[in-house]
Design an enzyme around this catalytic site. Structure first.
Site, PDB file in Angstrom:
ATOM      1  CB  SER A 184      -0.876  -0.217   1.311  1.00 34.70           C
ATOM      2  OG  SER A 184      -1.848   0.959   1.102  1.00 34.70           O
ATOM      3  CG  ASP A 338      -6.696  -2.415  -3.832  1.00 34.20           C
ATOM      4  OD1 ASP A 338      -7.090  -1.061  -3.403  1.00 34.20           O
ATOM      5  OD2 ASP A 338      -5.649  -2.727  -3.565  1.00 34.20           O
ATOM      6  CG  HIS A 368      -6.117  -1.767   0.018  1.00 38.50           C
ATOM      7  ND1 HIS A 368      -5.140  -1.694  -1.039  1.00 38.50           N
ATOM      8  CD2 HIS A 368      -5.339  -1.184   1.188  1.00 38.50           C
ATOM      9  CE1 HIS A 368      -4.297  -0.895  -0.536  1.00 38.50           C
ATOM     10  NE2 HIS A 368      -4.339  -0.740   0.716  1.00 38.50           N
TER      11      HIS A 368
END
Ligand SMILES: *[C@@H]1O[C@H](CO)[C@@H](O)[C@H](O)[C@H]1NC(C)=O
Ligand SMILES: *[C@@H]1O[C@H](CO)[C@@H](O)[C@H](O)[C@H]1NC(C)=O
Length: 395
Positions: A184, A338, A368
């Protein structure tokens, strides 16, 4: 029905309404995910409330921190690399040969997360166990107290400290077998520092692999097909994505509003849109149901005040092709549901076009943040095992 039971029925209905989230059909353990997501949302609201009362943001997340605890397999130490706090995981048995290493950067939108958090501590231990690798899990200062480029600079400082012959020798690390990895916001930083190393005359070590796990790679287009399709999906909604991005650069709400409207890039920077043009960079199957329109430009003053969002160290997708050519073997993991999916997909396209070797793993059945769920969800466990096996074979 008495007043009490009426209250109970209403409370239950409200609770069910809050917890219930429509999920795609192919999601395993949907109720467990809904409960987890509801708990996360409660936490988001509580954090905002505590924030108003003047407590540090995300103070409840301190519950996720664990001390550095060694065991029979792993020695865990918290230390500083060039003033930046890092957690180091080393295999316990002495080895006569040099080991590979993973330099890991945690996620959390640049606003939260810590190498000491249970999921990251767990990941470090798993890497030691399955790869017999030395793992450096770095911290960095967070928004909104610190804005870009602090996050980037902290990570780069600690990475440069590590990538010196003397330090690598101290940890028994083979300089030809180093991976930079992150998830991320950490995937964003991993991509950015790996690019930066290419231009750094002081670093002689060549990184073997960069591993980008559902990375954020650009802050220009907040309306990619994945942003539109997954705007309300757990565990990262478009709104929070924009909030993380804008507060990465400033606490000025004007940038957030402009990013939410996707009108923040000035006309002077329109040449940069070619690097995030999903009509050319996204594989056909991900374009289905979407019509590309040329972007709408924003005012110049935002970009003048907060040039960070146009900076390649924040948006690694904006790098030129000639820069990308020098990058090492790249592993990219994306998840179907995501908002950041298309960032990863577009980077994979650009890297391949530049001749970089790319291994792309696309998870069809999750959201995600799949790896931070590897302790609690079967899908997370499956992907972690696959990921570590890939590293075992390639690093
Ligand atoms: C990470 O956790 C450590 C130890 O619990 C804490 O001292 C530190 O401030 C945290 N780092 C950040 C950037 O929040
Ligand atoms: C994006 O790509 C399409 C198709 O190649 C092209 O028509 C359009 O002008 C491009 N837009 C930008 C802003 O680069």
């Amino acid at each position: 029905m008495g007043k009490k039971s009426l209250c109970l029925v209403i409370s239950c209905a409200l609770l069910a309404y809050f917890v219930y989230t429509p999920l795609p059909d192919n999601i395993e353990q949907p109720w467990k995910l809904m409960m987890t997501w509801a708990a996360m949302r409660v936490h988001i609201h509580l954090s905002a409330f505590l924030d108003i009362l003047g407590f540090p943001r995300f103070v409840l997340f301190r519950l996720l921190e664990v001390p550095p605890t060694s065991d029979a397999k792993v020695t865990v130490t918290d230390t500083l690399f060039n003033k930046v706090p890092v957690r180091v995981f080393e295999p316990k048995p002495k080895s006569s040969t040099m080991r590979r290493a993973v330099f890991y950067i945690h996620g959390g939108g640049g606003a939260m997360g810590n190498a000491t958090w249970i999921p990251y501590d767990y990941l470090g231990r798993q890497m030691v166990d399955k790869l017999d690798a030395v793992v450096i899990s770095t911290n960095y200062r967070l928004s909104p107290q610190y804005h870009f480029p602090t996050q980037f600079e902290d990570v780069y400082d600690s990475l440069r400290w590590f990538l010196r012959k003397k330090v690598l020798a101290e940890y028994g690390v083979d300089p030809t077998r180093i991976c930079i990895a992150g998830d991320s916001a950490g995937g964003n930083l991993a991509a950015a520092v790996t690019q930066q190393l290419l231009d750094d005359p002081e670093v002689k070590i060549k990184v073997k692999i960069q591993s980008l796990i559902y990375p954020a790679l650009q802050a220009l287009d907040m309306n990619l097909p994945s942003c539109q399709e997954n705007a309300h999906m757990p565990i990262l909604r478009r709104y929070e994505l924009v909030e993380f991005w804008s507060s990465y650069f400033t606490s000025d709400k004007a940038l957030k509003e402009a990013m939410l409207a996707n009108q923040h890039t000035p006309v002077e920077s329109s040449h940069l849109f070619q690097f995030v043009n999903w009509s050319t960079l996204l594989p056909q199957r991900f374009q289905k149901g979407h019509l590309y329109t040329n972007p709408i430009h924003g005012p110049s003053d935002l970009a003048k005040k907060y040039p960070g969002f146009l900076d390649v160290r924040a948006s690694p997708l904006l790098a030129s092709d000639s820069k990308l050519q020098g990058l090492p073997l790249t592993h990219i993991l994306t998840c179907q549901y995501d908002v950041l999916r298309d960032d990863g997909l577009m980077y994979a396209s650009r890297l391949r076009a530049a001749g970089v070797q790319v291994v792309h793993e696309h998870v069809e059945d999750w959201f995600h943040g799949i790896l931070i769920f590897s302790r609690d969800f079967r899908v997370g466990q499956r992907e972690l095992i696959k990921y570590l096996r890939w590293l075992e074979e390639n690093l």
